[in-house]
Scaffold this motif. Structure first.
Motif, PDB file in Angstrom:
ATOM      1  N   ALA A 103       9.317  50.125  21.648  1.00  0.00           N
ATOM      2  CA  ALA A 103       9.114  49.264  22.404  1.00  0.00           C
ATOM      3  C   ALA A 103      10.334  48.536  22.991  1.00  0.00           C
ATOM      4  O   ALA A 103      11.274  48.725  22.199  1.00  0.00           O
ATOM      5  N   HIS A 104      10.516  47.696  23.856  1.00  0.00           N
ATOM      6  CA  HIS A 104      11.706  47.199  24.399  1.00  0.00           C
ATOM      7  C   HIS A 104      11.272  45.676  25.259  1.00  0.00           C
ATOM      8  O   HIS A 104      10.010  45.636  25.499  1.00  0.00           O
TER       9      HIS A 104
ATOM     10  N   ARG B 227      19.980  47.386  38.490  1.00  0.00           N
ATOM     11  CA  ARG B 227      19.467  45.929  38.466  1.00  0.00           C
ATOM     12  C   ARG B 227      18.975  45.643  37.111  1.00  0.00           C
ATOM     13  O   ARG B 227      19.332  44.758  36.450  1.00  0.00           O
ATOM     14  N   SER B 228      17.850  46.710  36.627  1.00  0.00           N
ATOM     15  CA  SER B 228      17.201  46.378  35.683  1.00  0.00           C
ATOM     16  C   SER B 228      18.116  46.709  34.372  1.00  0.00           C
ATOM     17  O   SER B 228      17.956  46.204  33.349  1.00  0.00           O
TER      18      SER B 228
ATOM     19  N   LEU C 201      18.962  44.244  31.366  1.00  0.00           N
ATOM     20  CA  LEU C 201      18.673  44.781  29.695  1.00  0.00           C
ATOM     21  C   LEU C 201      20.039  44.802  29.048  1.00  0.00           C
ATOM     22  O   LEU C 201      20.016  44.421  27.673  1.00  0.00           O
ATOM     23  N   PHE C 202      20.997  45.281  29.434  1.00  0.00           N
ATOM     24  CA  PHE C 202      22.439  44.969  28.756  1.00  0.00           C
ATOM     25  C   PHE C 202      22.872  43.810  28.509  1.00  0.00           C
ATOM     26  O   PHE C 202      23.419  43.329  27.452  1.00  0.00           O
ATOM     27  N   GLY C 203      22.502  42.632  29.533  1.00  0.00           N
ATOM     28  CA  GLY C 203      22.767  41.412  29.394  1.00  0.00           C
ATOM     29  C   GLY C 203      22.006  40.732  28.050  1.00  0.00           C
ATOM     30  O   GLY C 203      22.404  40.048  27.277  1.00  0.00           O
TER      31      GLY C 203
ATOM     32  N   LEU D 110      15.657  46.038  21.476  1.00  0.00           N
ATOM     33  CA  LEU D 110      14.882  47.315  21.432  1.00  0.00           C
ATOM     34  C   LEU D 110      14.475  47.442  20.245  1.00  0.00           C
ATOM     35  O   LEU D 110      15.166  47.126  19.252  1.00  0.00           O
ATOM     36  N   TRP D 111      13.086  47.882  20.178  1.00  0.00           N
ATOM     37  CA  TRP D 111      12.316  47.687  18.785  1.00  0.00           C
ATOM     38  C   TRP D 111      12.329  49.194  18.422  1.00  0.00           C
ATOM     39  O   TRP D 111      11.608  50.241  18.809  1.00  0.00           O
TER      40      TRP D 111
END
Length: 303
Positions: free
Chosen positions: A174-175, A195-196, A200-202, A215-216
């Motif tokens: 999962a995330h 953009r996504s 996510l990196f932020g 990130l799971w």
């Protein structure tokens, strides 16, 4: 907590609308699949369907996997996840996966199906129901994500299957999902929207400062309860050349967790079979879960 955590009801409703739209795309395209269609053609149909209905960007562009590629057999590099020229045949399982972005809201869904009859696929789909109930119960109990991952693994083993989400990059099951906030121009790089990825990196940087991760997976960084917000969860199980999964958003609050929407194809399938919201009915699935693969082989045709 993620610095972009979604908390208000309006935003949650918009995420639900987009998730419904993404599943509608997968179902619509699945209904058009016929022998000879390729993974690339199926993925292109999903993209066109969604862009015609207002999708402006992508967390990732659509994927389609046919046959034994649904179980990610012999996948060793990320490029193998991208749609190929594999052609669909009668009796083949397939998985359609897409992650559209509309007005900054994100959905990430996985839809498993089969062209015609495949008893092994049907059995895996039935057994997949138990994961939906297990995951939400464990998150509600405040269990660390890493331990829930291990509980999922244990159930996979008891069912006689193997864990296929461990093949995803980072072994993620999962995330986190948040609204996309970016001033970057729209662009797709290696199948992912820039953009996504920036969003996510932020989140990755912020969460790492708190010794957590959006990130799971089963590593030490996931040794914490789910942080409040939205999580796209995708347990993926396989048996030989057949893989099945669902992917949908789990809403986590400070003191509760629930699935964003119960009106989804896999949930309706299980409800029609008497499994309610995905929980095993009267222990029936638990009994089935103990059946080893050999039982399946005797009961069903070879995939």
């Amino acid at each position: 907590m993620s610095h972009t955590t979604v908390t208000n009801a309006t935003d949650v409703a918009r995420f639900r609308e987009l998730q419904q739209l993404a599943y509608a795309a997968a179902q619509s395209v699945a209904a058009t699949l016929e022998p000879g269609v390729t993974e690339r053609q199926a993925a292109r149909r999903i993209r066109t369907w969604l862009e015609e209905r207002g999708v402006q960007d992508w967390f990732h562009t659509p994927f389609a996997w046919f046959g034994d590629r649904t179980a990610f057999r012999n996948f060793r590099v990320p490029l193998q996840f991208f749609p190929t020229g594999r052609r669909l045949e009668e009796g083949m399982p397939f998985i359609l996966d897409c992650a559209p972005v509309r007005d900054g809201y994100v959905a990430d869904i996985g839809y498993a199906g089969c062209l015609g009859d495949n008893p092994v696929h049907d059995r895996l789909m039935d057994d997949l129901a138990a994961y939906r109930g297990l995951i939400v119960a464990e998150v509600r109990a405040g269990r660390p994500l890493r331990e829930i991952y291990r509980e999922v693994d244990a159930l996979i083993t008891r069912q006689g299957y193997d864990n296929r989400h461990q093949v995803y990059p980072g072994r993620v099951i999962a995330h986190q999902v948040t609204r996309v906030h970016s001033r970057l121009p729209k662009a797709i790089v290696a199948g992912f929207g820039v953009r996504s990825l920036q969003t996510l990196f932020g989140d990755l940087i912020v969460e790492r400062l708190h010794h957590r991760s959006p990130l799971w997976a089963d590593g030490k960084i996931s040794q914490h309860p789910a942080t409040p917000g939205l999580w796209a969860v995708e347990p993926h199980i396989g048996f030989r050349g057949v893989g099945v999964k669902f992917e949908e958003i789990l809403v986590v609050t400070e003191d509760d967790a629930y699935w964003l929407d119960d009106d989804l194809p896999h949930v309706r399938r299980w409800a029609a079979a008497g499994r309610g919201d995905g929980e095993p009915a009267d222990g029936a699935a638990a009994t089935d879960a103990a059946a080893p693969p050999s039982t399946i082989e005797k009961r069903d045709a070879t995939p």
